[in-house]
Write a protein that holds these residues in place. Structure first.
Motif, PDB file in Angstrom:
ATOM      1  N   ARG B 211       0.824  -1.200   0.000  1.00 12.73           N
ATOM      2  CA  ARG B 211       0.000   0.000   0.000  1.00 12.73           C
ATOM      3  C   ARG B 211       0.865   1.259   0.000  1.00 12.73           C
ATOM      4  NH1 ARG B 211      -5.278  -0.909   1.712  1.00 12.73           N
ATOM      5  NH2 ARG B 211      -4.611  -2.452   3.222  1.00 12.73           N
ATOM      6  N   LYS B 214       1.269   3.665  -2.993  1.00 15.89           N
ATOM      7  CA  LYS B 214       0.264   4.739  -3.077  1.00 15.89           C
ATOM      8  C   LYS B 214      -0.548   4.839  -4.356  1.00 15.89           C
ATOM      9  CE  LYS B 214       1.739   7.215   0.760  1.00 15.89           C
ATOM     10  NZ  LYS B 214       3.151   6.898   0.956  1.00 15.89           N
ATOM     11  N   SER B 236       1.571  -6.824  -2.286  1.00 19.70           N
ATOM     12  CA  SER B 236       0.791  -7.276  -1.132  1.00 19.70           C
ATOM     13  C   SER B 236      -0.678  -7.175  -1.510  1.00 19.70           C
ATOM     14  CB  SER B 236       1.045  -6.369   0.068  1.00 19.70           C
ATOM     15  OG  SER B 236       0.442  -5.111  -0.176  1.00 19.70           O
ATOM     16  N   ARG B 237      -1.503  -7.795  -0.692  1.00 13.54           N
ATOM     17  CA  ARG B 237      -2.932  -7.652  -0.938  1.00 13.54           C
ATOM     18  C   ARG B 237      -3.375  -6.208  -0.739  1.00 13.54           C
ATOM     19  NH1 ARG B 237      -7.424 -11.664   1.260  1.00 13.54           N
ATOM     20  NH2 ARG B 237      -9.055 -10.210   1.809  1.00 13.54           N
ATOM     21  N   GLN B 250      -0.483 -10.710  -6.427  1.00 16.53           N
ATOM     22  CA  GLN B 250      -0.530 -10.841  -4.972  1.00 16.53           C
ATOM     23  C   GLN B 250       0.277 -12.009  -4.430  1.00 16.53           C
ATOM     24  OE1 GLN B 250      -4.388 -10.589  -3.020  1.00 16.53           O
ATOM     25  NE2 GLN B 250      -3.656 -12.097  -1.530  1.00 16.53           N
ATOM     26  N   ILE B 251       1.063 -11.684  -3.414  1.00 19.38           N
ATOM     27  CA  ILE B 251       1.867 -12.692  -2.742  1.00 19.38           C
ATOM     28  C   ILE B 251       1.328 -12.854  -1.330  1.00 19.38           C
ATOM     29  CG2 ILE B 251       4.181 -13.092  -1.777  1.00 19.38           C
ATOM     30  CD1 ILE B 251       5.149 -11.578  -4.375  1.00 19.38           C
ATOM     31  N   GLN B 253      -0.785 -15.549   1.740  1.00 19.91           N
ATOM     32  CA  GLN B 253      -1.581 -16.713   2.080  1.00 19.91           C
ATOM     33  C   GLN B 253      -2.685 -16.977   1.063  1.00 19.91           C
ATOM     34  OE1 GLN B 253      -2.061 -16.981   6.146  1.00 19.91           O
ATOM     35  NE2 GLN B 253      -2.795 -19.072   6.012  1.00 19.91           N
ATOM     36  N   THR B 254      -3.285 -15.924   0.539  1.00 19.68           N
ATOM     37  CA  THR B 254      -4.309 -16.121  -0.478  1.00 19.68           C
ATOM     38  C   THR B 254      -3.811 -15.660  -1.845  1.00 19.68           C
ATOM     39  OG1 THR B 254      -5.294 -14.084   0.360  1.00 19.68           O
ATOM     40  CG2 THR B 254      -6.358 -16.114   0.975  1.00 19.68           C
ATOM     41  N   GLY B 267       7.330  -0.744   1.008  1.00 18.96           N
ATOM     42  CA  GLY B 267       6.055  -0.214   1.486  1.00 18.96           C
ATOM     43  C   GLY B 267       5.062  -1.301   1.819  1.00 18.96           C
ATOM     44  N   SER B 269       3.816  -3.709   5.076  1.00 15.83           N
ATOM     45  CA  SER B 269       3.950  -3.681   6.536  1.00 15.83           C
ATOM     46  C   SER B 269       4.409  -5.022   7.099  1.00 15.83           C
ATOM     47  CB  SER B 269       2.623  -3.269   7.177  1.00 15.83           C
ATOM     48  OG  SER B 269       1.615  -4.213   6.866  1.00 15.83           O
ATOM     49  N   GLN B 273      -0.340 -12.700   6.899  1.00 11.60           N
ATOM     50  CA  GLN B 273      -0.778 -13.333   5.648  1.00 11.60           C
ATOM     51  C   GLN B 273       0.181 -13.027   4.504  1.00 11.60           C
ATOM     52  OE1 GLN B 273      -2.808 -11.261   7.412  1.00 11.60           O
ATOM     53  NE2 GLN B 273      -4.683 -12.348   7.928  1.00 11.60           N
ATOM     54  N   HIS B 274       0.843 -11.899   4.563  1.00 11.09           N
ATOM     55  CA  HIS B 274       1.832 -11.612   3.521  1.00 11.09           C
ATOM     56  C   HIS B 274       3.102 -12.431   3.765  1.00 11.09           C
ATOM     57  CE1 HIS B 274       3.552  -9.451   0.171  1.00 11.09           C
ATOM     58  NE2 HIS B 274       4.673  -9.371   0.864  1.00 11.09           N
ATOM     59  N   ASN B 288      10.878   0.439   4.273  1.00  5.59           N
ATOM     60  CA  ASN B 288       9.630   0.910   4.867  1.00  5.59           C
ATOM     61  C   ASN B 288       9.942   2.140   5.691  1.00  5.59           C
ATOM     62  OD1 ASN B 288       7.234   1.135   6.618  1.00  5.59           O
ATOM     63  ND2 ASN B 288       6.715  -0.858   5.736  1.00  5.59           N
ATOM     64  N   ASP B 306      11.816   6.450   2.854  1.00  2.00           N
ATOM     65  CA  ASP B 306      10.748   6.615   1.869  1.00  2.00           C
ATOM     66  C   ASP B 306      11.110   5.825   0.611  1.00  2.00           C
ATOM     67  OD1 ASP B 306       8.972   7.436  -0.045  1.00  2.00           O
ATOM     68  OD2 ASP B 306       9.175   9.580   0.385  1.00  2.00           O
ATOM     69  N   LEU B 307      10.242   4.899   0.248  1.00  2.00           N
ATOM     70  CA  LEU B 307      10.567   4.030  -0.890  1.00  2.00           C
ATOM     71  C   LEU B 307      10.775   4.817  -2.180  1.00  2.00           C
ATOM     72  CD1 LEU B 307       8.043   3.140  -3.133  1.00  2.00           C
ATOM     73  CD2 LEU B 307       7.058   2.461  -0.965  1.00  2.00           C
TER      74      LEU B 307
HETATM   75  C1  LIG Z   1      -8.227 -14.032   4.871  1.00  2.00           C
HETATM   76  C2  LIG Z   1      -7.149 -13.030   4.588  1.00  2.00           C
HETATM   77  C3  LIG Z   1      -6.213 -13.346   3.608  1.00  2.00           C
HETATM   78  C4  LIG Z   1      -5.200 -12.438   3.303  1.00  2.00           C
HETATM   79  N1  LIG Z   1      -4.277 -12.780   2.355  1.00  2.00           N
HETATM   80  C5  LIG Z   1      -3.266 -11.923   2.075  1.00  2.00           C
HETATM   81  C6  LIG Z   1      -2.280 -12.245   1.112  1.00  2.00           C
HETATM   82  O1  LIG Z   1      -2.309 -13.307   0.470  1.00  2.00           O
HETATM   83  N2  LIG Z   1      -1.295 -11.352   0.882  1.00  2.00           N
HETATM   84  C7  LIG Z   1      -1.207 -10.171   1.542  1.00  2.00           C
HETATM   85  O2  LIG Z   1      -0.263  -9.412   1.280  1.00  2.00           O
HETATM   86  N3  LIG Z   1      -2.129  -9.831   2.450  1.00  2.00           N
HETATM   87  C8  LIG Z   1      -3.161 -10.671   2.720  1.00  2.00           C
HETATM   88  N4  LIG Z   1      -4.107 -10.283   3.631  1.00  2.00           N
HETATM   89  C9  LIG Z   1      -4.124  -8.883   4.098  1.00  2.00           C
HETATM   90  C10 LIG Z   1      -3.141  -8.570   5.208  1.00  2.00           C
HETATM   91  O3  LIG Z   1      -3.755  -8.845   6.443  1.00  2.00           O
HETATM   92  C11 LIG Z   1      -2.750  -7.083   5.159  1.00  2.00           C
HETATM   93  O4  LIG Z   1      -3.911  -6.315   5.245  1.00  2.00           O
HETATM   94  C12 LIG Z   1      -1.987  -6.674   3.900  1.00  2.00           C
HETATM   95  O5  LIG Z   1      -0.914  -7.549   3.668  1.00  2.00           O
HETATM   96  C13 LIG Z   1      -1.478  -5.281   4.060  1.00  2.00           C
HETATM   97  O6  LIG Z   1      -0.843  -4.831   2.879  1.00  2.00           O
HETATM   98  P1  LIG Z   1       0.311  -3.741   2.968  1.00  2.00           P
HETATM   99  O7  LIG Z   1       1.416  -4.206   3.816  1.00  2.00           O
HETATM  100  O8  LIG Z   1       0.637  -3.370   1.569  1.00  2.00           O
HETATM  101  O9  LIG Z   1      -0.453  -2.492   3.577  1.00  2.00           O
HETATM  102  P2  LIG Z   1      -0.318  -1.798   4.972  1.00  2.00           P
HETATM  103  O10 LIG Z   1      -0.426  -2.727   6.085  1.00  2.00           O
HETATM  104  O11 LIG Z   1      -1.218  -0.634   4.922  1.00  2.00           O
HETATM  105  O12 LIG Z   1       1.181  -1.295   4.991  1.00  2.00           O
HETATM  106  C14 LIG Z   1       1.703  -0.302   4.177  1.00  2.00           C
HETATM  107  C15 LIG Z   1       3.123  -0.050   4.631  1.00  2.00           C
HETATM  108  O13 LIG Z   1       3.742   0.867   3.776  1.00  2.00           O
HETATM  109  C16 LIG Z   1       4.566   1.728   4.548  1.00  2.00           C
HETATM  110  N5  LIG Z   1       4.729   2.943   3.766  1.00  2.00           N
HETATM  111  C17 LIG Z   1       3.783   3.858   3.447  1.00  2.00           C
HETATM  112  N6  LIG Z   1       4.309   4.816   2.675  1.00  2.00           N
HETATM  113  C18 LIG Z   1       5.612   4.508   2.486  1.00  2.00           C
HETATM  114  C19 LIG Z   1       6.673   5.099   1.770  1.00  2.00           C
HETATM  115  N7  LIG Z   1       6.502   6.223   1.070  1.00  2.00           N
HETATM  116  N8  LIG Z   1       7.880   4.507   1.817  1.00  2.00           N
HETATM  117  C20 LIG Z   1       8.071   3.369   2.517  1.00  2.00           C
HETATM  118  N9  LIG Z   1       7.098   2.756   3.202  1.00  2.00           N
HETATM  119  C21 LIG Z   1       5.882   3.315   3.192  1.00  2.00           C
HETATM  120  C22 LIG Z   1       3.841   1.895   5.832  1.00  2.00           C
HETATM  121  O14 LIG Z   1       4.740   2.238   6.884  1.00  2.00           O
HETATM  122  C23 LIG Z   1       3.226   0.518   6.046  1.00  2.00           C
HETATM  123  O15 LIG Z   1       4.098  -0.323   6.789  1.00  2.00           O
HETATM  124  C24 LIG Z   1      -5.115 -11.185   3.969  1.00  2.00           C
HETATM  125  C25 LIG Z   1      -6.049 -10.892   4.961  1.00  2.00           C
HETATM  126  C26 LIG Z   1      -7.052 -11.783   5.274  1.00  2.00           C
HETATM  127  C27 LIG Z   1      -8.028 -11.433   6.355  1.00  2.00           C
END
Ligand SMILES: Cc1cc2nc3c(=O)[nH]c(=O)nc-3n(C[C@H](O)[C@H](O)[C@H](O)COP(=O)(O)OP(=O)(O)OC[C@H]3O[C@@H](n4cnc5c(N)ncnc54)[C@H](O)[C@@H]3O)c2cc1C
Ligand SMILES: Cc1cc2nc3c(=O)[nH]c(=O)nc-3n(C[C@H](O)[C@H](O)[C@H](O)COP(=O)(O)OP(=O)(O)OC[C@H]3O[C@@H](n4cnc5c(N)ncnc54)[C@H](O)[C@@H]3O)c2cc1C
Lengths: 256, 325
Positions: B211, B214, B236-237, B250-251, B253-254, B267, B269, B273-274, B288, B306-307
């Motif tokens: 995420r 952005k 990530s999801r 997507q990488i 668990q799902t 970026g 977290s 699941q990731h 991150n 900052d990525l």
């Molecule tokens: C049943 C189920 C299955 C799931 N399966 C998966 C799956 O297969 N894969 C998966 O990935 N997730 C899965 N999830 C979702 C998982 O729980 C998380 O919600 C998801 O992985 C979060 O994605 P994220 O890390 O990209 O986002 P976030 O958790 O929002 O993290 C974003 C990160 O980016 C960082 N960031 C923001 N801006 C910048 C920047 N400019 N520079 C550097 N860092 C920055 C932040 O500090 C934060 O750590 C599943 C959830 C459920 C309930």
């Protein structure tokens, strides 16, 4: 349309794995409907709403599966079937398929939906194995499904690429993420679910021979991966960190 | 005792996939001095057979038919089943790819056989082949064997070593003629969505965005780095849900479970699941801006920053050192 969903109850994806006496401990573990099976249930409900008919969700497992079956009913499925295998001390994908095949033997179905893979054993075997036993076509990892008469048109995910596939009913499909957005059970849905039929069958009430369902595989050992040592968080000016990282990747980790 | 092992090789865009060679390598181990027979099917596969010998196949069987242009479980099922019947092998190996995942259970079901899916390791315990495979998306592992009869397994890409290529190896190619009929599924169209030619499940290097990227455009610096390194882009999801990229990336668990040599998480977290999808990567780099992000717990190297600043710098730096080396 006669629509069936095969569903597995699995560990919540949040769960950490604990091994006790050589087995994965279920103590205090939260269970859920296998995430891919949620897509299958949602798709089944939408099919029924568009084409009429009935959605029956079938699961093999112990009594506890009733909870997930009720959830499926609350989402909108019409009937649930629990095939209780609690007394079965040996089971693998071959066994599970044999039980499901025995269940479906005298059923009329247009489509059977399942998940493409379970969250725990993660073999993805059950769908194709079952279709083969039932002698019907199957399409795995679908992300879109349209049915017109007896023709199903699907999109399937093939390692990032997309295939458009056509097949005739009866058909078995397995769901991939992206197929739909599974609904949450509504409060009235939950109330209604309590009154919907949930049939429980003991596995040995099915037309199966104990010898014929014996597992073909055996787990010898279960273990946790070695814990990762905490890594190195680099310090200093960003430019210097990047330079150091590249050096480390080339000289220490030797991956580039 | 020497065994006869049948390996179903897989080609994509008329190129053999690396996992096919890894499966031959696995086959060699299981054969224990016996014979490894590689089979390949497609519309036109004659140009691929040499390579199967180079990587250790003792014999090669090919099936060519225009009906095998696209993979279908019926078409390939018929072709492979006929080969199985004529070879009568002790073990069958397939790649754990879209094709192998779709086909192996069908073969196993047809043969009333046990199937070990997604093997990441193989060892011999006397006569018995014991496979290692991840369960609970890599949160645990199990060792598993087939009790008796034919052993069928699918091999996860990137985990079992292929033999060193030896171009002097050769052998005889047999053509199996199969009458492909009654295809119940028809592939109408194949839409290429993968941006680079590098497949996620086989990639040696993956640059993944979360995420934190952005936007859809936010993936561009990641793609540039990936292009330079011959890497695949993953996500990530969080990024998929936000529509920054396709779910096929997507990488987790799902999503896809990957084990590259190098995983660069930008970026992301580090939700459990990731991690399930990538924590068994050999080397993990986390970028991150939040020093508390859980991704740092599994990272071998971390940069807090900052990525959008770090990733382009990283590309520049790699360009510099890769040019001079
Ligand atoms: C049943 C189920 C299955 C799931 N399966 C998966 C799956 O297969 N894969 C998966 O990935 N997730 C899965 N999830 C979702 C998982 O729980 C998380 O919600 C998801 O992985 C979060 O994605 P994220 O890390 O990209 O986002 P976030 O958790 O929002 O993290 C974003 C990160 O980016 C960082 N960031 C923001 N801006 C910048 C920047 N400019 N520079 C550097 N860092 C920055 C932040 O500090 C934060 O750590 C599943 C959830 C459920 C309930
Ligand atoms: C007493 C006992 C012992 C067992 N021992 C073993 C063992 O040694 N080795 C082993 O691998 N497994 C064992 N199992 C687990 C069980 O046999 C498998 O988990 C089951 O065969 C499903 O395989 P899978 O998880 O690989 O499903 P997958 O093939 O990955 O699942 C794909 C889809 O098939 C459907 N599906 C899967 N399971 C069920 C189900 N139970 N009911 C309805 N639909 C389903 C779902 O739609 C699912 O999304 C044991 C179970 C019991 C009760």
């Amino acid at each position: 349309m006669n629509i069936y969903v095969i569903m597995k109850r699995t560990f919540d994806t949040e769960e950490k794995i604990v091994i006790e006496n050589g087995k994965i401990s279920e103590e205090g573990v939260e269970f859920i409907i296998n995430p891919y099976d949620e897509y299958a249930i949602e798709e089944a409900i939408q099919l029924r709403d568009d084409h009429g008919g009935e959605v029956t969700v079938v699961s093999i497992g112990d009594e506890e599966v009733e909870k997930e079956l009720r959830t499926a009913l609350a989402m909108g499925a019409d009937k649930a079937v629990l095939i209780n295998n609690e007394d079965l001390d040996d089971s693998d994908q071959y066994t599970t398929t044999a039980l499901l095949a025995a269940y479906f033997e005298d059923k009329e179905y247009d489509i059977i939906l399942g998940g493409n893979v379970s969250n725990d054993n993660s073999t993805g075997q059950i769908g194709p194995r079952l279709a083969e036993k039932l002698g019907i076509a199957y399409v795995t990892t679908i992300t879109k499904l349209d049915i017109d008469g007896t023709t199903a048109t699907m999109e399937r995910d093939v390692e990032g690429d997309m295939e458009v596939v056509e097949a005739q009913l009866p058909l078995l499909v397995t769901a991939q993420q992206g197929l739909n957005e599974p609904r949450y059970p509504s409060l009235p849905g939950i109330m209604k679910a309590k009154k919907k039929p949930l049939e429980e069958i003991d596995y040995d009430d099915l037309d199966v021979d104990e010898d014929e369902i014996e597992a073909k595989t055996e787990t010898v050992e279960v273990y946790l991966p070695p814990k990762k040592e905490a890594g190195k968080v680099l310090e200093g000016e960003i430019g210097d960190q990047v330079e150091e990282l590249v050096k480390l990747l080339r000289q220490e980790a030797k991956v580039i | 005792m020497a065994k006869k092992v049948l390996v179903f090789a897989e080609a994509r865009d008329n190129e053999l996939r690396n996992v096919s060679f890894e499966a031959i390598g696995a086959g060699k181990e299981i054969a224990a001095g016996g014979e490894v027979i590689a089979a390949i099917a497609g519309e036109n596969v004659s140009s691929l057979t040499d390579q199967l010998f180079h990587y250790g196949a003792d014999r090669v069987i090919k099936v060519e038919d225009e009906k095998l242009k696209n993979y279908t479980s019926d078409g390939y099922g018929q072709a492979f089943l006929q080969i199985v019947e004529s070879i009568d092998p002790d073990a069958i190996l397939l790649p754990h790819t879209s094709m192998g995942k779709d086909l192996a259970p069908r073969l196993a079901s047809k043969l009333d056989a046990g199937l070990i899916s997604d093997a990441t390791g193989i060892e011999l315990d006397g006569e018995t082949v014991v496979f290692t495979r991840p369960i609970y998306s890599g949160k645990a592992f199990e060792k598993k064997k087939v009790k008796e009869g034919i052993v069928i397994a699918t091999i996860r890409p990137n985990n079992i070593a292929a033999l060193e290529i030896d171009e002097s190896r050769s052998g005889e190619v047999f053509e199996e003629s199969v009458e492909i009929k009654d295809l119940r599924t028809i592939v109408k169209e194949v839409v290429r969505k993968s941006t680079s030619g590098v497949d996620l499940s086989e990639a040696k290097v993956i640059v993944a965005g979360g995420r934190g990227v952005k936007s859809e455009e936010g993936f561009e610096p990641l793609q540039e780095l990936a292009d330079l390194l011959g890497a695949a882009v993953g996500a990530s999801r969080g990024a998929c849900d936000a529509d920054y990229c396709d779910y096929s990336l997507q990488i987790g668990q799902t999503g896809k479970v990957v084990t590259p040599d190098l995983y660069i998480a930008c970026g992301i977290s580090g939700a459990i699941q990731h991690l399930a999808g990538m924590s068994n990567s050999k080397v993990i780099v986390a970028i991150n801006k939040d020093p508390e992000a859980s991704i740092f717990n599994v990272a071998d190297y971390g940069i807090v920053g900052d990525l959008f600043e770090v990733v382009p710098l990283l590309t520049q730096e790699f360009k510099k050192v890769l040019q001079t080396s």
